[in-house]
Design a protein around this motif. Structure first.
Motif, short mmCIF file in Angstrom:
data_model
loop_
_atom_site.label_atom_id
_atom_site.label_comp_id
_atom_site.label_asym_id
_atom_site.label_seq_id
_atom_site.Cartn_x
_atom_site.Cartn_y
_atom_site.Cartn_z
N LYS A 1 0.80 -1.22 0.00
CA LYS A 1 0.00 0.00 0.00
C LYS A 1 0.84 1.28 0.00
CE LYS A 1 -0.51 -0.88 4.87
NZ LYS A 1 -1.35 -1.32 5.90
N TYR A 2 2.14 1.18 -0.27
CA TYR A 2 3.02 2.33 -0.28
C TYR A 2 3.00 2.99 -1.65
CZ TYR A 2 7.32 5.08 -0.01
OH TYR A 2 8.23 6.10 -0.03
N ASP A 3 2.82 4.28 -1.68
CA ASP A 3 2.83 5.05 -2.92
C ASP A 3 4.01 6.01 -2.86
OD1 ASP A 3 2.23 6.24 -5.31
OD2 ASP A 3 0.53 7.39 -4.54
N ALA A 4 5.03 5.74 -3.66
CA ALA A 4 6.25 6.55 -3.62
C ALA A 4 5.98 7.97 -4.11
CB ALA A 4 7.33 5.89 -4.46
N MET A 5 5.18 8.13 -5.13
CA MET A 5 4.91 9.48 -5.65
C MET A 5 4.14 10.32 -4.64
SD MET A 5 6.50 9.92 -8.34
CE MET A 5 5.84 11.49 -8.81
N LYS A 6 3.20 9.72 -3.93
CA LYS A 6 2.46 10.45 -2.91
C LYS A 6 3.39 10.87 -1.78
CE LYS A 6 -1.35 10.03 0.34
NZ LYS A 6 -0.60 10.44 1.49
N SER A 7 4.28 9.98 -1.39
CA SER A 7 5.25 10.30 -0.36
C SER A 7 6.18 11.43 -0.80
CB SER A 7 6.05 9.06 -0.01
OG SER A 7 7.00 9.33 0.98
N PHE A 8 6.62 11.37 -2.07
CA PHE A 8 7.48 12.43 -2.62
C PHE A 8 6.75 13.77 -2.63
CE2 PHE A 8 8.64 14.87 -6.44
CZ PHE A 8 9.92 15.22 -6.08
N GLU A 9 5.51 13.76 -3.06
CA GLU A 9 4.74 15.01 -3.11
C GLU A 9 4.53 15.58 -1.71
OE1 GLU A 9 4.03 16.75 -5.71
OE2 GLU A 9 4.75 15.25 -7.12
N ASP A 10 4.28 14.72 -0.74
CA ASP A 10 4.12 15.18 0.65
C ASP A 10 5.41 15.82 1.17
OD1 ASP A 10 1.53 14.29 0.62
OD2 ASP A 10 1.96 12.43 1.73
N MET A 11 6.55 15.18 0.89
CA MET A 11 7.83 15.74 1.35
C MET A 11 8.17 17.03 0.60
SD MET A 11 10.31 12.46 2.05
CE MET A 11 9.87 11.43 0.67
N ARG A 12 7.82 17.09 -0.68
CA ARG A 12 8.09 18.31 -1.44
C ARG A 12 7.21 19.45 -0.92
NH1 ARG A 12 7.85 18.91 -7.92
NH2 ARG A 12 5.77 18.07 -7.64
N ALA A 13 5.96 19.17 -0.59
CA ALA A 13 5.07 20.20 -0.06
C ALA A 13 5.52 20.67 1.31
CB ALA A 13 3.64 19.67 0.00
N ALA A 14 6.16 19.79 2.08
CA ALA A 14 6.64 20.14 3.41
C ALA A 14 7.93 20.94 3.34
CB ALA A 14 6.84 18.89 4.25
N GLY A 15 8.58 20.99 2.17
CA GLY A 15 9.80 21.76 2.02
C GLY A 15 11.06 21.03 2.45
N ILE A 16 11.03 19.71 2.44
CA ILE A 16 12.19 18.93 2.86
C ILE A 16 13.30 19.03 1.82
CG2 ILE A 16 13.00 16.58 3.27
CD1 ILE A 16 10.33 16.02 4.59
N PHE A 17 12.94 19.01 0.54
CA PHE A 17 13.93 19.04 -0.53
C PHE A 17 14.31 20.48 -0.84
CE2 PHE A 17 11.34 15.19 -1.55
CZ PHE A 17 12.29 14.28 -1.16
N GLU A 18 15.60 20.74 -0.96
CA GLU A 18 16.07 22.08 -1.29
C GLU A 18 16.12 22.30 -2.80
OE1 GLU A 18 19.79 22.75 0.59
OE2 GLU A 18 19.00 22.47 2.59
N SER A 19 16.29 21.25 -3.57
CA SER A 19 16.47 21.40 -5.01
C SER A 19 15.16 21.31 -5.78
CB SER A 19 17.43 20.34 -5.53
OG SER A 19 16.89 19.06 -5.30
N VAL A 20 14.07 20.99 -5.11
CA VAL A 20 12.78 20.84 -5.78
C VAL A 20 11.84 21.91 -5.23
CG1 VAL A 20 10.86 19.30 -6.22
CG2 VAL A 20 13.16 18.38 -6.00
N LYS A 21 11.29 22.70 -6.11
CA LYS A 21 10.36 23.74 -5.69
C LYS A 21 8.98 23.15 -5.45
CE LYS A 21 12.73 27.42 -8.10
NZ LYS A 21 12.63 28.47 -9.10
N PRO A 22 8.29 23.61 -4.43
CA PRO A 22 6.93 23.10 -4.19
C PRO A 22 5.97 23.60 -5.27
CG PRO A 22 7.49 24.77 -2.58
CD PRO A 22 8.72 24.53 -3.41
N ASN A 23 4.97 22.77 -5.57
CA ASN A 23 3.95 23.17 -6.52
C ASN A 23 3.06 24.23 -5.90
OD1 ASN A 23 4.83 21.39 -8.44
ND2 ASN A 23 3.37 19.81 -7.92
N LYS A 24 2.68 25.20 -6.71
CA LYS A 24 1.83 26.27 -6.18
C LYS A 24 0.46 26.20 -6.76
CE LYS A 24 5.54 29.32 -5.05
NZ LYS A 24 6.15 30.57 -5.18
#
Length: 78
Positions: A55-78
């Protein structure tokens, strides 16, 4: 006075005989321990990982981390 003669201990081959016995015991215990660890820890751990990744969704996890601002090289979606 009579003195009893004490028989000499048999020392020839003693090390080989004791070593053979201890090697058999050591190998037996190691195989039993390895089997027990595999059954108790390994199989249950494999099942837990399989259940998690079903039941793990890697893309959902990535989007959640990107929205939280964990990644410095990836801009959050607006």
């Amino acid at each position: 006075m009579s003195s009893a003669v004490i028989a000499k201990p048999l020392m020839r081959g003693l090390l080989a005989k004791r070593l053979r016995f201890h090697l058999v015991v050591a190998f037996t215990l190691s195989f039993v321990t390895a089997g027990t660890v595999k059954l108790l820890l390994g199989d249950s751990r494999k099942k837990a990982y399989a259940d998690f990744y079903k039941k793990y969704d890697a893309m959902k996890s990535f989007e959640d981390m990107r929205a939280a601002g964990i990644f410095e090289s990836v801009k959050p979606n607006k």
